[in-house]
Each structure stands twice: as structure tokens, then as C-alpha cells.
Design a protein around this motif. Sequence first.
Motif, PDB file in Angstrom:
ATOM      1  N   SER A  89     -14.438  10.287  -5.885  1.00 23.66           N
ATOM      2  CA  SER A  89     -13.939   9.460  -6.128  1.00 23.66           C
ATOM      3  C   SER A  89     -12.664   8.816  -5.729  1.00 23.66           C
ATOM      4  CB  SER A  89     -12.623  11.003  -6.446  1.00 23.66           C
ATOM      5  OG  SER A  89     -12.445  11.818  -5.492  1.00 23.66           O
ATOM      6  N   ASN A  90     -11.616   8.155  -6.078  1.00 22.24           N
ATOM      7  CA  ASN A  90      -9.939   7.189  -5.230  1.00 22.24           C
ATOM      8  C   ASN A  90      -9.902   7.648  -4.532  1.00 22.24           C
ATOM      9  OD1 ASN A  90      -9.026   6.846  -9.280  1.00 22.24           O
ATOM     10  ND2 ASN A  90     -10.558   5.457  -8.039  1.00 22.24           N
ATOM     11  N   GLY A  91     -10.301   6.578  -3.972  1.00 24.07           N
ATOM     12  CA  GLY A  91      -9.764   6.882  -2.466  1.00 24.07           C
ATOM     13  C   GLY A  91     -10.728   7.539  -1.256  1.00 24.07           C
ATOM     14  N   GLY A 124     -12.560   6.852   0.280  1.00 20.92           N
ATOM     15  CA  GLY A 124     -13.595   6.010   1.224  1.00 20.92           C
ATOM     16  C   GLY A 124     -14.571   5.531   1.487  1.00 20.92           C
ATOM     17  N   LYS A 125     -15.142   5.155   0.336  1.00 20.41           N
ATOM     18  CA  LYS A 125     -16.590   4.805   0.142  1.00 20.41           C
ATOM     19  C   LYS A 125     -16.273   3.125   0.125  1.00 20.41           C
ATOM     20  CE  LYS A 125     -16.125   5.558  -4.588  1.00 20.41           C
ATOM     21  NZ  LYS A 125     -14.511   5.755  -4.655  1.00 20.41           N
ATOM     22  N   SER A 126     -15.195   2.314  -0.522  1.00 24.22           N
ATOM     23  CA  SER A 126     -14.941   0.808  -0.112  1.00 24.22           C
ATOM     24  C   SER A 126     -14.527   0.645   1.860  1.00 24.22           C
ATOM     25  CB  SER A 126     -13.512   0.182  -0.541  1.00 24.22           C
ATOM     26  OG  SER A 126     -14.369   0.302  -1.787  1.00 24.22           O
ATOM     27  N   THR A 127     -14.079   1.042   2.014  1.00 26.18           N
ATOM     28  CA  THR A 127     -14.249   1.057   3.260  1.00 26.18           C
ATOM     29  C   THR A 127     -15.168   1.589   4.686  1.00 26.18           C
ATOM     30  OG1 THR A 127     -11.576   1.921   2.803  1.00 26.18           O
ATOM     31  CG2 THR A 127     -12.304   2.474   5.628  1.00 26.18           C
ATOM     32  N   ALA A 128     -16.393   2.186   3.892  1.00 28.63           N
ATOM     33  CA  ALA A 128     -16.910   2.698   4.559  1.00 28.63           C
ATOM     34  C   ALA A 128     -18.455   1.366   4.925  1.00 28.63           C
ATOM     35  CB  ALA A 128     -18.799   3.681   3.800  1.00 28.63           C
TER      36      ALA A 128
HETATM   37  N1  LIG Z   1      -5.970  -1.985   3.754  1.00 29.13           N
HETATM   38  C1  LIG Z   1      -5.147  -0.596   3.517  1.00 29.13           C
HETATM   39  N2  LIG Z   1      -4.257   0.157   4.289  1.00 29.13           N
HETATM   40  C2  LIG Z   1      -4.025   1.377   3.999  1.00 29.13           C
HETATM   41  N3  LIG Z   1      -4.806   2.314   3.905  1.00 29.13           N
HETATM   42  C3  LIG Z   1      -6.208   2.273   3.620  1.00 29.13           C
HETATM   43  C4  LIG Z   1      -6.150   0.308   2.921  1.00 29.13           C
HETATM   44  N4  LIG Z   1      -7.113   0.016   2.644  1.00 29.13           N
HETATM   45  C5  LIG Z   1      -7.559   1.356   1.775  1.00 29.13           C
HETATM   46  N5  LIG Z   1      -6.705   2.348   2.398  1.00 29.13           N
HETATM   47  C6  LIG Z   1      -6.445   3.846   1.939  1.00 29.13           C
HETATM   48  O1  LIG Z   1      -7.593   4.462   2.856  1.00 29.13           O
HETATM   49  C7  LIG Z   1      -8.200   5.193   1.242  1.00 29.13           C
HETATM   50  C8  LIG Z   1     -10.017   5.543   1.272  1.00 29.13           C
HETATM   51  O2  LIG Z   1      -9.156   4.032   0.434  1.00 29.13           O
HETATM   52  P1  LIG Z   1     -10.861   3.185  -0.395  1.00 29.13           P
HETATM   53  O3  LIG Z   1     -10.917   2.206  -0.586  1.00 29.13           O
HETATM   54  O4  LIG Z   1     -12.068   3.057   0.804  1.00 29.13           O
HETATM   55  O5  LIG Z   1     -11.645   4.463  -1.255  1.00 29.13           O
HETATM   56  P2  LIG Z   1     -12.479   4.124  -2.049  1.00 29.13           P
HETATM   57  O6  LIG Z   1     -13.589   4.898  -1.950  1.00 29.13           O
HETATM   58  O7  LIG Z   1     -13.118   3.145  -2.271  1.00 29.13           O
HETATM   59  O8  LIG Z   1     -11.752   3.931  -3.487  1.00 29.13           O
HETATM   60  P3  LIG Z   1     -12.132   3.593  -5.092  1.00 29.13           P
HETATM   61  O9  LIG Z   1     -12.893   4.731  -5.377  1.00 29.13           O
HETATM   62  O10 LIG Z   1     -10.681   3.604  -5.624  1.00 29.13           O
HETATM   63  O11 LIG Z   1     -12.310   2.018  -4.875  1.00 29.13           O
HETATM   64  C9  LIG Z   1      -7.587   5.529   0.976  1.00 29.13           C
HETATM   65  O12 LIG Z   1      -7.113   6.666   0.964  1.00 29.13           O
HETATM   66  C10 LIG Z   1      -6.591   4.290   1.087  1.00 29.13           C
HETATM   67  O13 LIG Z   1      -5.182   4.330  -0.041  1.00 29.13           O
END
Ligand SMILES: Nc1ncnc2c1ncn2[C@@H]1O[C@H](COP(=O)(O)OP(=O)(O)OP(=O)(O)O)[C@@H](O)[C@H]1O
Length: 242
Positions: free
Chosen positions: A35-37, A39-43
Amino acid sequence: MLLLRDIRTFYGNIEAVKGLNLRVDKGEIVCLIGSNGAGKSTALMTISGVLKPKTGSIIFNGEDIHGRPPHKIVARGVSQVPEGRRIFPKLTVMENLELGAYSVNSEQFTVNRRQSTVNSQLSTVFELFPVLKERHKQPGGTLSGGEQQMLAIGRALMSEPKLLLLDEPSLGLAPIIVGKIFKTIRELNADGLTILLVEQNAKAALRLAHRAYVLESGKVVKEGKGGDLLHEKEKKKAYLGE
Ligand SMILES: Nc1ncnc2c1ncn2[C@@H]1O[C@H](COP(=O)(O)OP(=O)(O)OP(=O)(O)O)[C@@H](O)[C@H]1O
Ligand SMILES: [Mg+2]
């Protein structure tokens, strides 16, 4: 081909990826859902070197690439299509594509070799997405959402990647365009490209993927074959209405 061991990535004090272990074998489509948040994009950004992990290793074709600058990682054969496409709206389609080939601009290539590599990648991209050829002189920002996604994928292909990282390619697109993008992913894979795909459209992604990982709050909570996870998801939906 790719092995992540105990990857932890922070934004300041916030730990967004909390000890991620993940494997992608050559020739696979592996999907990362959550789901949103989660950590997928971070990975993905950690793999491509945009973010540096605090701990862990990222082994790509036998070499630890963690902490290397993004352009070096592109040159090794890892290319990312970022979430939200991030094309350059004022540059033409052609210029956007040429920028994707920048890793080809290293000293190891002679001018002729560089040009022929760029040309051959260009023809591959135009064959895949004829609309980009038709619009090659148009500013990227004037393309439709689906065409911009095609451009973002095309740009990533210009560096001749071995592993393609795709971050939510279906986001905000009409179902028919989503179908076209997924078909393209399947074709690229059939041609030998290994793919790590991040998707919120779990059903479609699980249908496509050989294997998948489910991410929750920065951790893998489930992994398995795409078909098995899809089956499980549908069963859950039938009984629990989820
Ligand atoms: N630049 C940033 N600064 C601080 N926190 C961040 C930043 N980018 C992401 N986060 C936090 O890191 C966590 C993971 O974010 P990420 O973008 O990796 O999620 P995601 O799985 O890709 O979500 P989505 O499906 O919404 O794209 C979230 O809690 C988000 O708020
Ligand atoms: Mg994301």
C-alpha cells in the motif's frame, strides 16, 4: 542477478525501508506490491543509487553496487523508470530519449560505437512505441499521460539495461493504456530483459509476475509465486470481501 540483503534506508530519522531482503533472477519479472507508504519507491531508488542505504548490500551480477553514484549503476546495466514518469516536458521526445543514452557517453565507447548503439536502441524503442517516432519533434510535455509513460520507459531502455526497475507504470492511466503498458512489459521480458516492477495494481501485476514480494511498512511480509499470491488474494476477497 540482483540480491538485496538487509537494506535499511532512511529519510533523516524516518526509516522507510527496514531490513529488506529480495532477489531477482535473470529473466524474471518480479513484482513488489504494497500500500501507499510501504517503501516500494524507496526500495527502487536505493537500488538505482538515488538513495544510499544505511546498512546492507546490493549485489548486482556478483558486484556490490550499494553506495555507488546513479550513473555508475546505470552503466552497469540497471535502469529505472521513476514514479510519476519525470520526463523533461520542455525537451522534445527525441531529446528525452537521447538523455537516456547518457551512460553510453563514457570513454569506453568510441564515437562510432556510441552512435551505432544509440541508433540501434532508438530503433528498438520506436518499434516498441511507434507513436514516439511520430512525435519525436514534439515537446515531451505535450504528450498524453500514456505516451509520457511510453517515453519514460523508452528513455530507460536507451542505456541498454539488463535490469529494468519500473515504478508504478500504470498509475493514472486509462485501462486500455494500462493493458498496452503491461503487454509491453511482457514483450520486453520475452526478449530477455529482467524486470523489477512496483505496482499498486496488484491483480494485474501478479498475473504478469513470476514471483512477488508484499511490502508493509518497509518490510517483506509475504513472498511467493505471482499466481499463488493472486489465488490467495482472490480467495480472501471471496470470503472477507477485501
Ligand atoms: N523525501 C522524503 N522525506 C521523508 N519521508 C519520505 C520521503 N519520501 C518518502 N518518505 C516516507 O517513506 C515511506 C515510504 O515511502 P515510499 O515513497 O517509498 O512508499 P511507496 O510504497 O512507494 O508508496 P506509494 O505507493 O504511495 O508510492 C513513507 O512513510 C513516506 O512518507
Ligand atoms: Mg511509490
